[in-house]
Design a protein around this motif. Sequence first.
Motif, PDB file in Angstrom:
ATOM      1  N   HIS A 174       3.739   3.159   6.737  1.00 20.00           N
ATOM      2  CA  HIS A 174       3.833   4.534   6.346  1.00 20.00           C
ATOM      3  C   HIS A 174       4.308   5.536   7.262  1.00 20.00           C
ATOM      4  O   HIS A 174       3.617   5.302   8.485  1.00 20.00           O
ATOM      5  N   HIS A 234       9.161   0.887  -5.767  1.00 17.05           N
ATOM      6  CA  HIS A 234       8.799  -0.651  -5.157  1.00 17.05           C
ATOM      7  C   HIS A 234       8.980  -1.623  -6.391  1.00 17.05           C
ATOM      8  O   HIS A 234       9.679  -2.452  -6.024  1.00 17.05           O
ATOM      9  N   LEU A 286       0.927  -1.284  -0.035  1.00 13.63           N
ATOM     10  CA  LEU A 286       0.060   0.131   0.078  1.00 13.63           C
ATOM     11  C   LEU A 286       0.872   1.306   0.098  1.00 13.63           C
ATOM     12  O   LEU A 286       1.945   1.204   0.488  1.00 13.63           O
ATOM     13  N   ILE A 287       0.352   2.324  -0.777  1.00 14.45           N
ATOM     14  CA  ILE A 287       1.187   3.474  -0.705  1.00 14.45           C
ATOM     15  C   ILE A 287       0.659   4.395   0.592  1.00 14.45           C
ATOM     16  O   ILE A 287       1.576   4.912   1.234  1.00 14.45           O
ATOM     17  N   HIS A 317       6.739   6.733  -7.011  1.00 15.26           N
ATOM     18  CA  HIS A 317       6.604   5.905  -5.567  1.00 15.26           C
ATOM     19  C   HIS A 317       6.384   4.467  -5.796  1.00 15.26           C
ATOM     20  O   HIS A 317       7.299   3.671  -5.388  1.00 15.26           O
ATOM     21  N   GLU A 318       5.469   4.143  -6.799  1.00 14.89           N
ATOM     22  CA  GLU A 318       5.345   2.897  -7.104  1.00 14.89           C
ATOM     23  C   GLU A 318       6.208   2.090  -7.921  1.00 14.89           C
ATOM     24  O   GLU A 318       6.722   1.040  -7.773  1.00 14.89           O
ATOM     25  N   GLU A 324       8.895   2.193   2.618  1.00 20.05           N
ATOM     26  CA  GLU A 324       7.810   3.361   2.234  1.00 20.05           C
ATOM     27  C   GLU A 324       8.597   4.792   2.125  1.00 20.05           C
ATOM     28  O   GLU A 324       8.210   5.492   1.170  1.00 20.05           O
ATOM     29  N   VAL A 349      10.922   4.932  -0.838  1.00 19.57           N
ATOM     30  CA  VAL A 349      10.346   4.949  -2.374  1.00 19.57           C
ATOM     31  C   VAL A 349       9.749   6.293  -2.324  1.00 19.57           C
ATOM     32  O   VAL A 349       9.817   7.063  -3.630  1.00 19.57           O
TER      33      VAL A 349
HETATM   34 ZN   LIG Z   1       4.225   2.308  -0.913  1.00 18.10          ZN
END
Ligand SMILES: [Zn+2]
Length: 287
Positions: free
Chosen positions: A118, A52, A5-6, A48-49, A67, A70
Amino acid sequence: MAKRLIAAAMVLLASVAPSSAQQPRLTNEQHEAAVQFVMGNVRHTMLHEIGHLLVDQLNLPVLGREEDAVDTMATVMMLETGTQADVIALQDTVDGWLYSEATRPTRGYVNADFYGAHSLDIQRSYAIACLMVGSDYDKHTQYATRISLPIDRQNSCAEDYRIAEQGWNTVLEPYRRVGAIDAAIDIQYRDSRGEYPDVEALLRQERVLEFYADWVAKNFVLPNPVRMTAENCGEVNAFYDLGTREVILCYEWVDFFYDLFVTEVMPVREHFALVRKLKLEKLGRPE
Ligand SMILES: [Zn+2]
């Protein structure tokens, strides 16, 4: 877990975020400002993704929380382009996390906020702002000051940026692509089931998935095709899916930032724009 999850905090906010159908009609100018804000946040989310994705597919070492790492990569990459569009996108991202913190339900923090993967939204916001001002003090200090990042912290941000920039570029260097692209790119917009037709249309028009898929393929040699998907997720989020190795941008995520802009950000920005205009008029200087 299958998906990373972000922003777990965002999931909690999903139920309180008004849908755009309930928003007052915007002028064209206001809609354009909202789109710019949304796309600024989406650009940072995509990177951000992608962070990952690179960690997973290249087996990159991550020292510290992934988290945070990234988020740092996304910010460094945008600062390295140096374009005005990326500077504005970063400011919109900093504002996005700040205002999302401000819309937190009045219950205050709960344990999950602290043990989650996060950092708090407000920490993410200031971390990005710190890297900005650390990369170029003169260029970003005015903005950093406006969001109340103290000058003494701004002064120490150069070291934060130096470490971040050196760290990410060192681990990515062996995988930089030299020569022509031969990576396969797979982009999909899954039907929004009639729930977010405007969001789907906006993403298709802005071609942000296409842009970043191309960016990854151009810059890195990866063991797998670059897969990016926009779809209904049933929650406000964005993912890198470890199973299918694809970046997934949820229509709900885009919709959330549009609503956040209209309900929280736009009124404040318009207020200060008016104050600036009135002050200038008082001084007899047309804006
Ligand atoms: Zn993330």
